[in-house]
Design a protein around this motif. Structure first.
Motif, PDB file in Angstrom:
ATOM      1  N   TYR A 267       1.010  -1.273   0.081  1.00 15.79           N
ATOM      2  CA  TYR A 267       0.059   0.068  -0.061  1.00 15.79           C
ATOM      3  C   TYR A 267       0.694   1.136  -0.037  1.00 15.79           C
ATOM      4  CZ  TYR A 267      -3.674  -3.326   1.200  1.00 15.79           C
ATOM      5  OH  TYR A 267      -4.459  -4.375   1.101  1.00 15.79           O
ATOM      6  N   TYR A 268       0.506   2.243  -0.723  1.00 13.95           N
ATOM      7  CA  TYR A 268       1.242   3.653  -1.139  1.00 13.95           C
ATOM      8  C   TYR A 268       0.179   4.679  -0.597  1.00 13.95           C
ATOM      9  CZ  TYR A 268       5.019   0.937  -3.578  1.00 13.95           C
ATOM     10  OH  TYR A 268       5.658   0.028  -3.782  1.00 13.95           O
ATOM     11  N   ARG A 269       0.630   5.720  -0.249  1.00 18.07           N
ATOM     12  CA  ARG A 269      -0.094   7.076  -0.164  1.00 18.07           C
ATOM     13  C   ARG A 269      -0.281   7.517  -1.469  1.00 18.07           C
ATOM     14  NH1 ARG A 269       3.737   7.516   4.113  1.00 18.07           N
ATOM     15  NH2 ARG A 269       2.827   7.614   6.181  1.00 18.07           N
ATOM     16  N   TRP A 270      -1.448   8.050  -1.801  1.00 15.76           N
ATOM     17  CA  TRP A 270      -1.848   8.319  -3.225  1.00 15.76           C
ATOM     18  C   TRP A 270      -0.969   9.455  -3.460  1.00 15.76           C
ATOM     19  CZ3 TRP A 270      -2.524   7.583  -7.842  1.00 15.76           C
ATOM     20  CH2 TRP A 270      -3.166   8.638  -8.442  1.00 15.76           C
ATOM     21  N   ASN A 271      -0.622  10.555  -2.718  1.00 19.21           N
ATOM     22  CA  ASN A 271       0.040  11.677  -2.882  1.00 19.21           C
ATOM     23  C   ASN A 271       1.568  11.237  -3.182  1.00 19.21           C
ATOM     24  OD1 ASN A 271      -2.038  13.678  -2.754  1.00 19.21           O
ATOM     25  ND2 ASN A 271      -1.569  13.929  -0.783  1.00 19.21           N
ATOM     26  N   ASP A 272       1.911  10.188  -2.523  1.00 18.69           N
ATOM     27  CA  ASP A 272       3.493   9.790  -2.957  1.00 18.69           C
ATOM     28  C   ASP A 272       3.506   9.033  -4.319  1.00 18.69           C
ATOM     29  OD1 ASP A 272       4.044  10.598  -0.429  1.00 18.69           O
ATOM     30  OD2 ASP A 272       4.209   8.536   0.317  1.00 18.69           O
ATOM     31  N   VAL A 273       2.565   8.401  -4.651  1.00 15.93           N
ATOM     32  CA  VAL A 273       2.224   7.893  -5.789  1.00 15.93           C
ATOM     33  C   VAL A 273       2.446   8.991  -7.163  1.00 15.93           C
ATOM     34  CG1 VAL A 273       1.258   6.203  -7.468  1.00 15.93           C
ATOM     35  CG2 VAL A 273       1.488   5.844  -5.075  1.00 15.93           C
ATOM     36  N   LYS A 274       1.464   9.896  -6.819  1.00 19.98           N
ATOM     37  CA  LYS A 274       1.247  11.129  -8.004  1.00 19.98           C
ATOM     38  C   LYS A 274       2.539  11.738  -7.952  1.00 19.98           C
ATOM     39  CE  LYS A 274      -2.051  13.462  -6.404  1.00 19.98           C
ATOM     40  NZ  LYS A 274      -3.190  14.705  -6.168  1.00 19.98           N
ATOM     41  N   ALA A 275       3.352  12.136  -7.002  1.00 21.39           N
ATOM     42  CA  ALA A 275       4.796  12.976  -7.221  1.00 21.39           C
ATOM     43  C   ALA A 275       5.615  11.942  -8.005  1.00 21.39           C
ATOM     44  CB  ALA A 275       4.990  13.140  -5.765  1.00 21.39           C
ATOM     45  N   TYR A 276       5.575  10.389  -7.405  1.00 24.05           N
ATOM     46  CA  TYR A 276       6.612   9.756  -8.241  1.00 24.05           C
ATOM     47  C   TYR A 276       6.222   9.407  -9.526  1.00 24.05           C
ATOM     48  CZ  TYR A 276       8.426   4.883  -9.150  1.00 24.05           C
ATOM     49  OH  TYR A 276       9.043   3.889  -9.646  1.00 24.05           O
ATOM     50  N   TRP A 277       4.971   9.307  -9.999  1.00 25.86           N
ATOM     51  CA  TRP A 277       4.625   9.120 -11.346  1.00 25.86           C
ATOM     52  C   TRP A 277       4.788  10.430 -12.008  1.00 25.86           C
ATOM     53  CZ3 TRP A 277      -0.727   6.163 -10.664  1.00 25.86           C
ATOM     54  CH2 TRP A 277      -0.179   4.767 -10.402  1.00 25.86           C
ATOM     55  N   GLU A 278       4.511  11.497 -11.727  1.00 25.29           N
ATOM     56  CA  GLU A 278       4.782  13.010 -12.422  1.00 25.29           C
ATOM     57  C   GLU A 278       6.273  12.961 -12.717  1.00 25.29           C
ATOM     58  OE1 GLU A 278       4.510  16.018 -14.395  1.00 25.29           O
ATOM     59  OE2 GLU A 278       2.524  14.737 -13.652  1.00 25.29           O
ATOM     60  N   GLY A 279       7.087  12.781 -11.563  1.00 22.47           N
ATOM     61  CA  GLY A 279       8.638  12.600 -11.929  1.00 22.47           C
ATOM     62  C   GLY A 279       8.976  11.784 -12.777  1.00 22.47           C
TER      63      GLY A 279
END
Length: 283
Positions: free
Chosen positions: A259-271
């Motif tokens: 499980y991941y925090r959605w905000n962390d995943v968003k920042a990761y994918w945008e990067g």
């Protein structure tokens, strides 16, 4: 509980969408909260769903690999089973091995599609299928990762589209599931960009089979799910599944387990979309 389903205009994608939504409708009809399903194709999102990498670039990468992939078979034995004069065939078609590879690829595509006469095992030995399969597997591998060769990934628009769809649903647009239906090879490119474990390694030509199997990674029924969990405080966690198996994201620390925090995943994918986070893992 609204479900929004969209496919590309290709008939097999439309058929997959129809089958999936029909199954959902059948199951939800027996519940206390039936789903409301909408289906469409050929909308503006079609260009996003169909966008993939540069095919020509992937083939250039494959060409640089193909001669390094050892194949202990020149095709003569196979051709002697179906052609009376292999020498004449070679003169007409050129390289025997490439001709047999083309035949093997056709058999592997249509044989499993319930055409008994085209079952590969009727025409090829296990060793032959294995040898020629190495080249086919390498071609899919090259297609799945080639879009990183020059600058930013070409499928960034799809991943950003996924993020936007998720944020709108989290904000309360009434959509409980966004379903999208496209094509198997493109999925390899997207999964690689997303950083899904096992999908973005960079391997030497003779090591591809050790780490990457197209039949397992990107079968024709390939799928991924991003499942969302939201508590009363509004915190959102996500879990990523690839072919129904829980997966981690390379280089991103999970909240707990898969499980991941959605905000962390968003920042990761945008990067990964803008090039600030490395997208390839070298073995």
């Amino acid at each position: 509980p609204n479900v929004d389903a969209v496919s590309t205009t290709v008939i097999r994608s439309i058929t997959s969408m129809s089958s999936c939504t029909q199954a959902l409708r059948s199951k939800s009809g027996k519940s206390d909260m039936p789903l409301h399903l909408s289906m469409r194709y050929g909308t503006d999102t079609d260009s996003v769903l169909f966008k993939a990498g540069d095919y020509d670039a992937s083939m250039r990468l494959f060409s640089s690999f193909s001669d390094s992939i050892k194949v202990n078979n020149d095709g003569h034995v196979f051709l002697s089973r179906i052609i009376r004069n292999p020498a004449k065939a070679e003169k007409k078609f050129g390289n025997n091995r490439k001709l047999v590879e083309a035949v093997a690829k056709t058999l592997s595509f249509y044989g499993p599609a319930a055409i008994p006469e085209m079952n590969p095992s009727l025409w090829l030995t296990v060793d032959e299928m294995s040898e020629f399969g190495k080249h086919s597997n390498a071609a899919v591998y090259c297609y799945a990762r080639q879009h990183y060769a020059d600058g930013l990934p070409k499928t960034a628009s799809f991943l950003r589209y996924l993020i936007a769809q998720a944020d709108e649903a989290i904000a309360g647009n009434g959509i409980c599931a966004n379903l999208r239906f496209a094509h198997d090879t493109q999925m390899g490119v997207v999964l690689s960009l997303m950083g899904v474990e096992g999908m973005n390694g960079v391997y030497k030509a003779d090591e591809i089979d050790k780490y990457f199997c197209s039949g397992l990674k990107i079968p024709m029924a390939v799928n991924f799910e991003v499942v969302f969990y939201k508590n009363d405080k509004g915190d959102v966690l996500v879990k990523i599944l690839h072919n129904e198996e829980e997966k981690t994201l390379v280089g991103l620390e999970p909240f707990a387990g898969p499980y991941y925090r959605w905000n962390d995943v968003k920042a990761y994918w945008e990067g990964r979309c803008n090039g600030s986070i490395p997208v390839e893992i070298r073995k």
